[in-house]
Design a protein around this motif. Structure first.
Motif, PDB file in Angstrom:
ATOM      1  N   MET A   1      94.862  40.159  56.108  1.00 52.67           N
ATOM      2  CA  MET A   1      94.255  39.827  57.372  1.00 52.67           C
ATOM      3  C   MET A   1      93.915  38.337  57.416  1.00 52.67           C
ATOM      4  N   ASP A   2      94.251  37.680  58.521  1.00 56.82           N
ATOM      5  CA  ASP A   2      93.912  36.271  58.737  1.00 56.82           C
ATOM      6  C   ASP A   2      92.685  36.236  59.643  1.00 56.82           C
ATOM      7  N   MET A   3      91.532  35.830  59.097  1.00 53.33           N
ATOM      8  CA  MET A   3      90.287  35.853  59.858  1.00 53.33           C
ATOM      9  C   MET A   3      90.323  34.926  61.076  1.00 53.33           C
ATOM     10  N   LYS A   4      91.127  33.878  61.051  1.00 53.41           N
ATOM     11  CA  LYS A   4      91.243  33.008  62.227  1.00 53.41           C
ATOM     12  C   LYS A   4      91.873  33.772  63.388  1.00 53.41           C
ATOM     13  N   ILE A   5      92.881  34.582  63.083  1.00 57.27           N
ATOM     14  CA  ILE A   5      93.521  35.399  64.120  1.00 57.27           C
ATOM     15  C   ILE A   5      92.543  36.459  64.620  1.00 57.27           C
ATOM     16  N   VAL A   6      91.811  37.098  63.705  1.00 53.75           N
ATOM     17  CA  VAL A   6      90.831  38.112  64.083  1.00 53.75           C
ATOM     18  C   VAL A   6      89.787  37.507  65.013  1.00 53.75           C
ATOM     19  N   LYS A   7      89.315  36.327  64.671  1.00 55.39           N
ATOM     20  CA  LYS A   7      88.304  35.647  65.488  1.00 55.39           C
ATOM     21  C   LYS A   7      88.815  35.442  66.910  1.00 55.39           C
ATOM     22  N   ASN A   8      90.081  35.084  67.059  1.00 56.68           N
ATOM     23  CA  ASN A   8      90.660  34.910  68.388  1.00 56.68           C
ATOM     24  C   ASN A   8      90.822  36.243  69.110  1.00 56.68           C
ATOM     25  N   ILE A   9      91.206  37.277  68.398  1.00 56.70           N
ATOM     26  CA  ILE A   9      91.408  38.596  69.007  1.00 56.70           C
ATOM     27  C   ILE A   9      90.095  39.141  69.564  1.00 56.70           C
ATOM     28  N   VAL A  10      89.024  39.039  68.803  1.00 57.12           N
ATOM     29  CA  VAL A  10      87.735  39.588  69.242  1.00 57.12           C
ATOM     30  C   VAL A  10      86.936  38.576  70.068  1.00 57.12           C
ATOM     31  N   LYS A  11      87.536  37.410  70.279  1.00 57.03           N
ATOM     32  CA  LYS A  11      86.918  36.356  71.077  1.00 57.03           C
ATOM     33  C   LYS A  11      85.513  36.008  70.576  1.00 57.03           C
ATOM     34  N   SER A  12      85.423  35.796  69.285  1.00 56.77           N
ATOM     35  CA  SER A  12      84.149  35.472  68.656  1.00 56.77           C
ATOM     36  C   SER A  12      84.060  33.971  68.409  1.00 56.77           C
ATOM     37  N   SER A  13      82.924  33.409  68.764  1.00 58.58           N
ATOM     38  CA  SER A  13      82.698  31.999  68.478  1.00 58.58           C
ATOM     39  C   SER A  13      81.985  31.830  67.135  1.00 58.58           C
ATOM     40  N   SER A  14      81.625  32.949  66.530  1.00 62.41           N
ATOM     41  CA  SER A  14      80.914  32.914  65.256  1.00 62.41           C
ATOM     42  C   SER A  14      81.871  32.716  64.091  1.00 62.41           C
ATOM     43  N   ASN A  15      81.425  31.972  63.120  1.00 64.19           N
ATOM     44  CA  ASN A  15      82.189  31.811  61.882  1.00 64.19           C
ATOM     45  C   ASN A  15      81.693  32.795  60.828  1.00 64.19           C
ATOM     46  N   ARG A  16      80.928  33.787  61.249  1.00 66.86           N
ATOM     47  CA  ARG A  16      80.306  34.734  60.328  1.00 66.86           C
ATOM     48  C   ARG A  16      81.008  36.091  60.300  1.00 66.86           C
ATOM     49  N   LEU A  17      82.257  36.148  60.740  1.00 62.15           N
ATOM     50  CA  LEU A  17      83.009  37.402  60.676  1.00 62.15           C
ATOM     51  C   LEU A  17      83.449  37.667  59.244  1.00 62.15           C
ATOM     52  N   SER A  18      83.332  38.923  58.821  1.00 55.66           N
ATOM     53  CA  SER A  18      83.791  39.294  57.485  1.00 55.66           C
ATOM     54  C   SER A  18      84.087  40.788  57.451  1.00 55.66           C
ATOM     55  N   VAL A  19      84.810  41.210  56.439  1.00 61.80           N
ATOM     56  CA  VAL A  19      85.055  42.631  56.239  1.00 61.80           C
ATOM     57  C   VAL A  19      83.720  43.270  55.864  1.00 61.80           C
ATOM     58  N   MET A  20      83.426  44.396  56.486  1.00 61.30           N
ATOM     59  CA  MET A  20      82.150  45.075  56.263  1.00 61.30           C
ATOM     60  C   MET A  20      82.028  45.519  54.812  1.00 61.30           C
TER      61      MET A  20
END
Length: 69
Positions: free
Chosen positions: A27-46
């Protein structure tokens, strides 16, 4: 074959996302961030602990079709 990854925003406990990806891909977190439209840099796998608290399931047992939210 697919795998389910649950991604969470560490700043907001109600921002969880179930993602399906091919089991042989990463998984590429940059792509995930764009998909979920998140401005946070705090996304991570739970984490395993939080995953169990939220879903009642362990890693490898989560089916995105059966999640409530």
């Amino acid at each position: 074959e697919l795998k389910t990854l649950i991604v969470t925003n560490k700043k907001s406990s109600d921002s969880n996302y179930a993602l399906l990806i091919k089991s042989d891909e990463k998984m590429d977190m940059k792509i995930v961030k764009n998909i979920v439209k998140s401005s946070s840099n705090r996304l991570s796998v739970m984490s395993e602990k939080k995953l169990f608290q939220v879903t009642g399931k362990k890693p490898g047992e989560v089916c995105p079709l059966l999640l409530d939210k």
